[in-house]
Motif scaffolding. Structure first.
Motif, PDB file in Angstrom:
ATOM      1  N   GLY A   1      39.533  42.224  41.389  1.00 29.81           N
ATOM      2  CA  GLY A   1      38.246  41.837  41.585  1.00 29.81           C
ATOM      3  C   GLY A   1      38.425  40.321  41.334  1.00 29.81           C
ATOM      4  N   PRO A   2      37.050  39.873  41.627  1.00 27.39           N
ATOM      5  CA  PRO A   2      36.920  38.441  41.841  1.00 27.39           C
ATOM      6  C   PRO A   2      37.166  37.779  40.244  1.00 27.39           C
ATOM      7  CG  PRO A   2      35.120  39.342  42.854  1.00 27.39           C
ATOM      8  CD  PRO A   2      35.960  40.410  42.105  1.00 27.39           C
ATOM      9  N   THR A   3      36.521  38.635  39.315  1.00 33.81           N
ATOM     10  CA  THR A   3      36.855  38.266  37.742  1.00 33.81           C
ATOM     11  C   THR A   3      37.093  39.530  37.195  1.00 33.81           C
ATOM     12  OG1 THR A   3      34.527  38.697  37.515  1.00 33.81           O
ATOM     13  CG2 THR A   3      34.982  36.462  38.276  1.00 33.81           C
ATOM     14  N   GLU A   4      37.651  39.190  35.909  1.00 31.85           N
ATOM     15  CA  GLU A   4      38.257  40.142  34.991  1.00 31.85           C
ATOM     16  C   GLU A   4      37.020  40.994  34.591  1.00 31.85           C
ATOM     17  OE1 GLU A   4      40.080  39.726  30.622  1.00 31.85           O
ATOM     18  OE2 GLU A   4      41.406  39.117  32.273  1.00 31.85           O
ATOM     19  N   ASN A   5      37.140  42.426  34.658  1.00 30.17           N
ATOM     20  CA  ASN A   5      35.972  43.667  34.361  1.00 30.17           C
ATOM     21  C   ASN A   5      34.847  43.005  35.106  1.00 30.17           C
ATOM     22  OD1 ASN A   5      37.493  45.392  32.987  1.00 30.17           O
ATOM     23  ND2 ASN A   5      37.225  44.228  31.051  1.00 30.17           N
ATOM     24  N   ASP A   6      34.986  42.416  36.415  1.00 26.60           N
ATOM     25  CA  ASP A   6      33.801  42.368  37.201  1.00 26.60           C
ATOM     26  C   ASP A   6      32.907  43.833  37.185  1.00 26.60           C
ATOM     27  OD1 ASP A   6      32.064  40.968  39.106  1.00 26.60           O
ATOM     28  OD2 ASP A   6      32.957  41.623  40.590  1.00 26.60           O
TER      29      ASP A   6
ATOM     30  N   ALA B   1      30.281  44.087  39.043  1.00 29.18           N
ATOM     31  CA  ALA B   1      29.903  44.229  40.717  1.00 29.18           C
ATOM     32  C   ALA B   1      31.212  44.855  41.381  1.00 29.18           C
ATOM     33  CB  ALA B   1      29.903  42.873  41.246  1.00 29.18           C
ATOM     34  N   ALA B   2      32.371  44.591  40.869  1.00 26.23           N
ATOM     35  CA  ALA B   2      33.541  45.424  41.473  1.00 26.23           C
ATOM     36  C   ALA B   2      33.406  46.936  41.126  1.00 26.23           C
ATOM     37  CB  ALA B   2      34.802  44.679  41.192  1.00 26.23           C
TER      38      ALA B   2
ATOM     39  N   VAL C   1      39.317  46.176  35.822  1.00 28.03           N
ATOM     40  CA  VAL C   1      39.274  45.319  37.067  1.00 28.03           C
ATOM     41  C   VAL C   1      40.104  44.095  36.434  1.00 28.03           C
ATOM     42  CG1 VAL C   1      38.030  43.662  38.436  1.00 28.03           C
ATOM     43  CG2 VAL C   1      36.909  45.938  37.711  1.00 28.03           C
TER      44      VAL C   1
ATOM     45  N   GLY D   1      41.073  40.446  37.092  1.00 27.57           N
ATOM     46  CA  GLY D   1      40.519  39.049  38.135  1.00 27.57           C
ATOM     47  C   GLY D   1      41.422  38.324  39.065  1.00 27.57           C
TER      48      GLY D   1
ATOM     49  N   THR E   1      43.241  35.541  37.329  1.00 24.41           N
ATOM     50  CA  THR E   1      43.689  35.679  35.938  1.00 24.41           C
ATOM     51  C   THR E   1      45.330  36.101  35.876  1.00 24.41           C
ATOM     52  OG1 THR E   1      43.046  38.003  35.723  1.00 24.41           O
ATOM     53  CG2 THR E   1      41.322  36.217  35.661  1.00 24.41           C
TER      54      THR E   1
END
Length: 361
Positions: A295-300, A302-303, A326, A328, A331
């Protein structure tokens, strides 16, 4: 993309004293035999712990791989690598390549071209940076200028035409059977043998196994968990997973963690390690305890929500409960999910922290 034609290539390199040949050991220089699929035997059987102990490494040596056999007459001194992560094993063995790819992932682009564990290892080995080429394909002109005496491409998707081009520069060692599916222990032993460092290779394997076992023991929340790893795509209409042949899943199976039924069912095909689940087989996902996604960020959040709201992933009980880790895109854990001998010591504890936290939801 994943279809492969296995070629037999005959190449004699008088300048570097190395000969590549077909399994039949034809000697005709620069001869290209017609393409054919050859799945006979597994070269990884040549690289067991017992064989390392039993056999003394001497040159010349012959290495079997997916495209035939390569005979190396002298210990290589100038190593070039092709493919994502192919440089990590030589570096872990103390060998700095003269050339290697750069900036292939978002993480590498954010860190000046290399993953942080590669940057740290280069500094540890004297701070001499290799020449780089920004591609995971076969940059023949750039590699030719480096005058290598061996090209390592075990962690690559090198096609037959690319293999042929590179083999006109120097002998090439590719994956054992199928691209992106070579076990790490086999990759280490093969590379260590080619570089004349078998004992260092075996020590590296033992240290990695010990570290992984100790790290799993520190994360009891992962014990017995069945993990599903989602392929990084934006199409949620279908479920695409990594099979147990991929390095991402092999990390867990080799630690003794159980395999979800859906992964076992879709890991039987020889070629594809990122199979798409048929709609009628979604019912086999009920035993999944934890899913890993990008996903876009760690533990996002929204994902996770997008997965829960999809018509496919939303049917998985673990996803409904939010048991999704999730990673990132930019990352270190995103790249570390496909582990190497350098990334494992660098961040495996943090990786398991993230997974355990998600599994406890």
């Amino acid at each position: 993309m994943w279809k492969r034609l296995i070629v037999s290539l005959v190449f004699v390199c008088g300048a570097c004293g190395v000969k590549s040949s077909t399994p039949q050991d034809s000697q005709a220089p620069d001869e290209i035999i017609s393409s054919s699929i050859d799945m006979r035997g597994d070269p990884c059987t040549d690289y067991t712990a017992e064989s390392v102990v039993r056999k003394k490494v001497t040159f010349p040596m012959t290495i079997r791989h997916a495209y035939g056999r390569t005979t190396i007459r002298k210990k290589p001194k100038r190593v070039a690598t092709v493919g994502w992560q192919s440089q990590d094993i030589p570096l872990a063995l103390g060998v700095v390549p003269v050339g290697m790819p750069t900036a292939l992932t978002e993480l590498e682009k954010e860190n000046g071209g290399f993953a942080p564990w590669v940057n740290e290892k280069l500094a540890e080995l004297g701070g001499k940076n290799p020449d780089v080429y920004a591609t995971d394909g076969a940059p023949s002109s750039e590699i030719k200028d480096l005058n290598p005496d061996i090209i390592l491409a075990y962690a690559s998707g090198l096609r037959d035409d690319q293999y042929i081009r590179l083999s006109k520069i120097a002998p090439v060692i590719v994956y054992s059977r199928l691209d992106w599916q070579m076990p790490m222990d086999c990759s280490i032993r093969m590379t260590a043998k080619v570089l004349g460092r078998p004992k260092q290779g075996e020590n590296l394997i033992n240290n990695l196994h010990s570290l992984l076992s100790q790290t799993l023991a520190k994360h009891p929340g992962l014990m017995g968990k069945k993990i599903l790893f989602k392929v990084n795509d934006i199409n949620f209409d279908t479920i695409t997973l990594y099979s147990d042949k991929s390095s991402r899943m092999r990390l867990f199976t080799e630690l003794g963690l159980p395999v979800p039924l859906i992964v076992r069912k879709y890991s039987t095909t020889v070629y594809d390690f990122t199979p798409v689940v048929k709609p009628e087989d979604i019912k086999y996902l009920s035993d999944v305890d934890l899913m890993i996604s990008y996903g876009p960020t760690e533990n996002d959040p929204a994902a996770v929500a997008a997965l829960q709201n999809s018509s496919t992933y939303g049917q998985i009980p673990a996803v409904k409960k939010g048991r999704v880790a999730v990673l990132g895109d930019k990352t270190p854990l995103s790249d570390l999910s496909s582990p190497t001998p350098l990334s494992i010591p660098w961040g495996i504890d943090r990786y398991f922290d993230l997974l355990e936290k998600a599994a406890k939801k």
